[in-house]
Design a protein around this motif. Structure first.
Motif, short mmCIF file in Angstrom:
data_model
loop_
_atom_site.label_atom_id
_atom_site.label_comp_id
_atom_site.label_asym_id
_atom_site.label_seq_id
_atom_site.Cartn_x
_atom_site.Cartn_y
_atom_site.Cartn_z
N ARG A 156 86.68 13.30 51.82
CA ARG A 156 86.67 11.89 52.21
C ARG A 156 85.58 11.71 53.28
O ARG A 156 85.62 12.38 54.32
CB ARG A 156 88.05 11.57 52.79
N PHE A 177 82.54 9.14 55.42
CA PHE A 177 81.99 7.85 55.78
C PHE A 177 80.75 8.05 56.62
O PHE A 177 80.49 9.16 57.12
CB PHE A 177 83.03 6.98 56.51
N HIS A 232 84.95 5.54 66.72
CA HIS A 232 83.61 5.51 66.11
C HIS A 232 83.40 4.12 65.52
O HIS A 232 84.34 3.33 65.40
CB HIS A 232 83.51 6.56 65.00
N THR A 277 82.20 2.52 62.02
CA THR A 277 81.90 2.83 60.61
C THR A 277 80.80 1.92 60.08
O THR A 277 80.90 0.70 60.22
CB THR A 277 83.16 2.64 59.74
N PHE A 308 82.09 3.15 54.49
CA PHE A 308 83.16 4.06 54.07
C PHE A 308 82.87 4.48 52.65
O PHE A 308 82.69 3.62 51.77
CB PHE A 308 84.51 3.35 54.18
N HIS A 363 83.30 -3.11 63.87
CA HIS A 363 84.43 -3.04 64.80
C HIS A 363 84.76 -1.58 65.09
O HIS A 363 84.42 -0.69 64.30
CB HIS A 363 85.67 -3.72 64.18
N THR A 399 88.08 0.56 65.73
CA THR A 399 89.54 0.47 65.68
C THR A 399 90.15 1.18 66.89
O THR A 399 89.83 2.32 67.18
CB THR A 399 90.05 1.11 64.37
N GLN A 441 96.52 0.72 65.11
CA GLN A 441 96.99 0.07 63.88
C GLN A 441 98.49 -0.16 63.98
O GLN A 441 99.18 0.53 64.73
CB GLN A 441 96.66 0.95 62.67
N TYR A 478 88.03 13.95 62.36
CA TYR A 478 86.70 13.57 61.90
C TYR A 478 85.70 14.65 62.31
O TYR A 478 85.65 15.03 63.48
CB TYR A 478 86.27 12.24 62.51
P1 2AM Z 1 88.88 1.19 60.28
O1 2AM Z 1 88.27 1.69 61.55
O2 2AM Z 1 88.93 -0.29 60.21
O3 2AM Z 1 90.19 1.85 59.98
C1 2AM Z 1 87.23 6.25 58.31
O4 2AM Z 1 88.41 6.06 57.59
C2 2AM Z 1 86.61 4.94 58.67
O5 2AM Z 1 86.25 4.21 57.50
C3 2AM Z 1 87.49 4.04 59.49
O6 2AM Z 1 86.76 3.60 60.61
C4 2AM Z 1 87.86 2.92 58.57
O7 2AM Z 1 87.88 1.64 59.15
C5 2AM Z 1 86.72 2.90 57.59
N1 2AM Z 1 87.18 2.37 56.30
C6 2AM Z 1 86.64 1.31 55.66
N2 2AM Z 1 87.25 1.09 54.50
C7 2AM Z 1 88.23 2.01 54.40
C8 2AM Z 1 89.22 2.30 53.42
N3 2AM Z 1 89.32 1.60 52.28
N4 2AM Z 1 90.06 3.31 53.66
C9 2AM Z 1 89.98 4.03 54.80
N5 2AM Z 1 89.05 3.83 55.75
C10 2AM Z 1 88.19 2.82 55.55
#
Ligand code: 2AM
Length: 182
Positions: free
Chosen positions: A2, A4, A40, A42, A45, A127, A129, A132, A172
């Motif tokens: 997986r 990104f 971090h 992104t 992804f 953004h 994160t 959650q 990560y």
């Molecule tokens: P997020 O920060 O809004 O959770 C690694 O998973 C990174 O990829 C995260 O920062 C996540 O965003 C982003 N990301 C974008 N699309 C995603 C998806 N469909 N599933 C998981 N992570 C995603």
């Protein structure tokens, strides 16, 4: 694997994110708070990628980064994705040279599309994160009341990052870093 593509932060920015995350935690009943080492930004992804394909992704990313100059980013205000309770995602926005950031993101998106990672249909919303599934405590202040240290930093590279679940924790690991040299 997986994967990104993202931007990692210097320690000072991680500390600023941690500080505002602590403020958020103080106003929350519960939530899944991202660990400091996982903060971090992104850019793209990618999801599941065969290990053998990783070598194909590094040349286009190296080329894109080499053509872009370093630029300044800072942290912006807090905000949220999702309007229900608990809140799906609470994030810190980024501020600074957003035009350059958008251009870098667009180039990454374009360059990787031919490898089977189609561009997102919706606009990219940069953004970071923080947490959650956040249930705010009664009387929690509006996002505008949180103090975020917006002192900018210079983005000098982006990275191809592996995302793994280890001992039920998300870890990560940067697999390759690409210097902005333009
Ligand atoms: P997020 O920060 O809004 O959770 C690694 O998973 C990174 O990829 C995260 O920062 C996540 O965003 C982003 N990301 C974008 N699309 C995603 C998806 N469909 N599933 C998981 N992570 C995603």
């Amino acid at each position: 694997m997986r994967l990104f593509v993202g931007i990692e932060f210097p320690e000072r920015i991680v500390a600023a994110l941690e500080a505002v995350q602590a403020e958020l935690r103080g106003h929350s009943q519960r939530g899944r708070f991202k660990r400091r080492e996982n903060f971090h930004l992104t850019l793209k992804f990618l999801g599941e990628v065969p290990a053998a394909d990783v070598a194909l992704l590094t040349p286009p990313l190296t080329a894109i980064a080499a053509a872009e100059a370093p630029f300044a980013l800072g942290l912006g205000r807090l905000g949220q994705f999702g309007s229900g309770s608990p809140i799906r995602t609470v994030w810190a926005a980024v501020a600074g040279d957003l035009e350059r950031l958008q251009r870098l993101q667009g180039k990454v998106e374009q360059a990787l599309a031919p490898f089977g990672f189609p561009a997102e249909g919706r606009p990219w919303r940069p953004h970071v994160t923080l947490a959650q599934d956040v249930a705010l405590a009664p009387g929690a202040p509006p996002w505008s009341a949180y103090s975020v240290d917006g002192t900018p930093f210079t983005v000098r590279e982006c990275a191809l990052i592996l995302s793994e679940e280890r001992d039920r924790r998300r870890v990560y690991t940067p697999l390759a870093r690409f210097s902005l040299k333009g």
